[in-house]
Scaffold this active site. Sequence first.
Site, PDB file in Angstrom:
ATOM      1  N   PHE A  39       0.911  -1.352   0.028  1.00 30.99           N
ATOM      2  CA  PHE A  39       0.012  -0.058   0.017  1.00 30.99           C
ATOM      3  C   PHE A  39       0.882   1.059   0.108  1.00 30.99           C
ATOM      4  CE2 PHE A  39      -2.270  -3.450   1.812  1.00 30.99           C
ATOM      5  CZ  PHE A  39      -3.562  -3.220   1.373  1.00 30.99           C
ATOM      6  N   ILE A  77       2.467  -1.463   4.668  1.00 30.62           N
ATOM      7  CA  ILE A  77       2.180  -0.201   4.321  1.00 30.62           C
ATOM      8  C   ILE A  77       3.540   0.611   4.315  1.00 30.62           C
ATOM      9  CG2 ILE A  77       1.255   1.845   5.384  1.00 30.62           C
ATOM     10  CD1 ILE A  77      -0.976   0.041   6.718  1.00 30.62           C
ATOM     11  N   CYS A  78       3.663   1.296   3.017  1.00 30.67           N
ATOM     12  CA  CYS A  78       4.777   2.099   2.985  1.00 30.67           C
ATOM     13  C   CYS A  78       5.102   3.107   4.331  1.00 30.67           C
ATOM     14  CB  CYS A  78       4.758   3.051   1.687  1.00 30.67           C
ATOM     15  SG  CYS A  78       6.317   4.049   1.491  1.00 30.67           S
ATOM     16  N   ILE A  79       6.156   3.198   4.772  1.00 38.14           N
ATOM     17  CA  ILE A  79       6.440   3.870   6.018  1.00 38.14           C
ATOM     18  C   ILE A  79       6.423   5.276   5.584  1.00 38.14           C
ATOM     19  CG2 ILE A  79       8.934   3.645   5.833  1.00 38.14           C
ATOM     20  CD1 ILE A  79       8.791   3.629   8.928  1.00 38.14           C
ATOM     21  N   ALA A  82       2.881   6.592   4.929  1.00 37.36           N
ATOM     22  CA  ALA A  82       2.062   6.347   6.254  1.00 37.36           C
ATOM     23  C   ALA A  82       2.384   7.690   7.315  1.00 37.36           C
ATOM     24  CB  ALA A  82       2.232   5.074   6.883  1.00 37.36           C
TER      25      ALA A  82
END
Length: 130
Positions: A39, A77-79, A82
């Site tokens: 994501f 989830i891409c840090i 996010a």
Amino acid sequence: MKFTIMVNEGPYQHQSADSALQFARAVLAQGHEIFRVFFYHDGVNNGTRLSVPPADDRLIQKEWSELSKEHDLDLVICIAAAQRRGIMDEAEAKRQGLDADNIIEGFRISGLGQLIEGGIEADRTVVFGD
């Protein structure tokens, strides 16, 4: 066949998140494998546990979480995306000095390297959204 799925749109702005979820279900129903779902951009909003849509609407975040449990999916989830959108797991919230996290069960936060690995390991990478 092994797939990596990339979701770039949030759960309520575009059809992309719904299409990705339906694609994932279809792939699994046909006996294929999903290596990872990544994501990115507004797609990270698919991983928040604090979304409360109207009672007659679907809660796509919960649907992803349940699919992950049922099929042992790796939902990443891409840090960086996010952090920009206030999506934190417990470790990242603590690292940032925040007192709460908001990631739903089944998702984890990591970097773009996970997307690259997904592209290498999968036979196909399918992207949903801009």
